[in-house]
Enzyme design. Structure first.
Site, PDB file in Angstrom:
ATOM      1  N   TYR A  27       0.812  -1.109  -0.083  1.00  0.00           N
ATOM      2  CA  TYR A  27      -0.008   0.036   0.048  1.00  0.00           C
ATOM      3  C   TYR A  27       0.982   1.323  -0.133  1.00  0.00           C
ATOM      4  CZ  TYR A  27      -4.541   2.179   0.104  1.00  0.00           C
ATOM      5  OH  TYR A  27      -5.621   2.590  -0.379  1.00  0.00           O
ATOM      6  N   HIS A  32       7.452   5.275   0.889  1.00  0.00           N
ATOM      7  CA  HIS A  32       7.919   4.167   0.547  1.00  0.00           C
ATOM      8  C   HIS A  32       8.897   4.597  -0.735  1.00  0.00           C
ATOM      9  CE1 HIS A  32       4.588   2.372   2.375  1.00  0.00           C
ATOM     10  NE2 HIS A  32       5.317   1.665   3.082  1.00  0.00           N
ATOM     11  N   GLN A  56       3.831  -9.373  13.204  1.00  0.00           N
ATOM     12  CA  GLN A  56       3.933  -8.219  13.852  1.00  0.00           C
ATOM     13  C   GLN A  56       2.726  -7.501  14.363  1.00  0.00           C
ATOM     14  OE1 GLN A  56       6.343  -6.877  10.380  1.00  0.00           O
ATOM     15  NE2 GLN A  56       5.408  -4.920  11.077  1.00  0.00           N
ATOM     16  N   ASP A 146       9.083   5.112  11.429  1.00  0.00           N
ATOM     17  CA  ASP A 146       9.129   4.091  12.692  1.00  0.00           C
ATOM     18  C   ASP A 146      10.540   4.017  13.232  1.00  0.00           C
ATOM     19  OD1 ASP A 146       6.468   2.753  12.256  1.00  0.00           O
ATOM     20  OD2 ASP A 146       7.501   2.408  10.276  1.00  0.00           O
ATOM     21  N   GLN A 149      11.628   1.154  15.707  1.00  0.00           N
ATOM     22  CA  GLN A 149      11.751   0.082  14.724  1.00  0.00           C
ATOM     23  C   GLN A 149      13.261   0.138  14.116  1.00  0.00           C
ATOM     24  OE1 GLN A 149       9.030  -2.046  11.832  1.00  0.00           O
ATOM     25  NE2 GLN A 149      10.080  -0.566  10.338  1.00  0.00           N
ATOM     26  N   SER A 181       1.526   7.482   5.942  1.00  0.00           N
ATOM     27  CA  SER A 181       1.311   6.212   6.867  1.00  0.00           C
ATOM     28  C   SER A 181       0.461   5.728   5.914  1.00  0.00           C
ATOM     29  CB  SER A 181       1.121   6.165   8.028  1.00  0.00           C
ATOM     30  OG  SER A 181       0.360   5.160   8.532  1.00  0.00           O
ATOM     31  N   SER A 182       0.336   4.364   5.652  1.00  0.00           N
ATOM     32  CA  SER A 182      -0.459   3.593   4.974  1.00  0.00           C
ATOM     33  C   SER A 182      -1.728   3.524   5.650  1.00  0.00           C
ATOM     34  CB  SER A 182      -0.219   2.101   4.891  1.00  0.00           C
ATOM     35  OG  SER A 182       1.156   2.069   3.978  1.00  0.00           O
TER      36      SER A 182
END
Ligand code: PAF
Length: 276
Positions: A27, A32, A56, A146, A149, A181-182
């Protein structure tokens, strides 16, 4: 652009070196594409994975409704001149009997997202370690959006001696400051407007740091803004060390403000370097 779906097809399709790898859950959006473009600029071969990783997501999270659009994603990646896209099924990556996990331990994974999403980072590090083994990249690209992450993956790569460079890429934002964000597609129009206050809160913390206010005052300035968001439950706002994510009492170079919270329909996270 080759599109492969089975892990065993990858070894013969990849060059021996020079792979820049961008793992995603699909998505795709401009955030990205910033990763893909950076990978394209720095590597002779660019590989992207699209996999909504069930490991996750917690049992009450949005795995089933996570947005997916394979045809659109592939068209976007083709336009970016990506060399290879990997689109495995959950059964291909986690076949019957799968029982091996990769887990970073300690405060880095226990606080913030780790506290609100138990098991999340174990799922992330397990899938990313598997993908690193399959792709053997020279560089791997992750968004600073993120931020925790990114720190956890850097820890895993160092601890397990993966021979690759982890590249963190700055967050891409909407013109009004909302981090891409998706999951932003879930926001109601009213909450979409209110969501910009996350970024405004981060900016308020940075502004306080710039005028020489102590950390606690910067946190208070941010929280004052976050408190005005209707229907929003703050999970955390903290100013942390950029490497260890240890909450700070005094400024250190690169100090980062991190925020997360929920509207009824979606949980949002964001972060910003607030002290140069
Ligand atoms: O950031 C993401 O999209 C995911 O957590 C990742 C790194 C692709 C692992 O599933």
């Amino acid at each position: 652009m080759r599109v492969l779906r089975r892990p065993e097809e990858l070894a013969s399709a990849l060059p021996k070196s020079g792979v820049g790898f961008v793992p995603t859950m699909g998505y795709l959006h401009a955030g990205h594409l910033a990763l893909v473009r950076r990978a394209r600029a720095e590597n002779p071969f660019v590989a992207v994975s699209i996999f909504v990783n069930p490991l996750q997501f917690g049992p009450s999270e949005d795995y089933d409704r996570y947005p997916r659009d394979e045809a659109r994603d592939l068209a976007m990646l083709e336009a970016e001149e990506v060399d290879l896209v990997f689109l495995p099924t959950p059964e291909a990556l986690y076949p019957e009997g799968f029982a091996t996990y990769v887990e970073v331990t300690g405060p880095l994974v226990e606080r913030f997202e780790g506290a609100h999403r138990p098991g999340h980072f174990r799922g992330v590090t397990t899938v990313v370690a598997k993908l690193f083994h399959l792709f053997r990249p020279e560089r791997a690209y992750f968004g600073e959006k993120d931020y925790q992450q990114l720190a956890v993956i850097r820890r895993m790569v160092g601890d397990l001696h993966f021979p690759l460079e982890v590249v963190g890429v700055p967050t891409v934002r909407e013109p009004d400051g909302l981090a891409l964000s998706s999951r932003n597609v879930y926001l109601t129009p009213e909450h979409r407007k209110e969501a910009t206050k996350l970024y405004r809160a981060l900016l308020a913390a940075r502004e306080a740091a710039r005028r020489g206010a102590p950390v606690a005052e910067a946190e208070a300035a941010a929280k004052e803004i976050l408190d005005t968001i209707p229907d929003f439950r703050l999970d955390y706002f903290a100013i942390v060390h950029p490497g260890t994510l240890e909450p700070l009492r005094a400024w250190v170079p690169g100090a980062r403000a991190m925020v997360a919270g929920r509207f009824p329909e979606v949980r949002l996270i964001d972060n910003l370097e607030v002290y140069p």
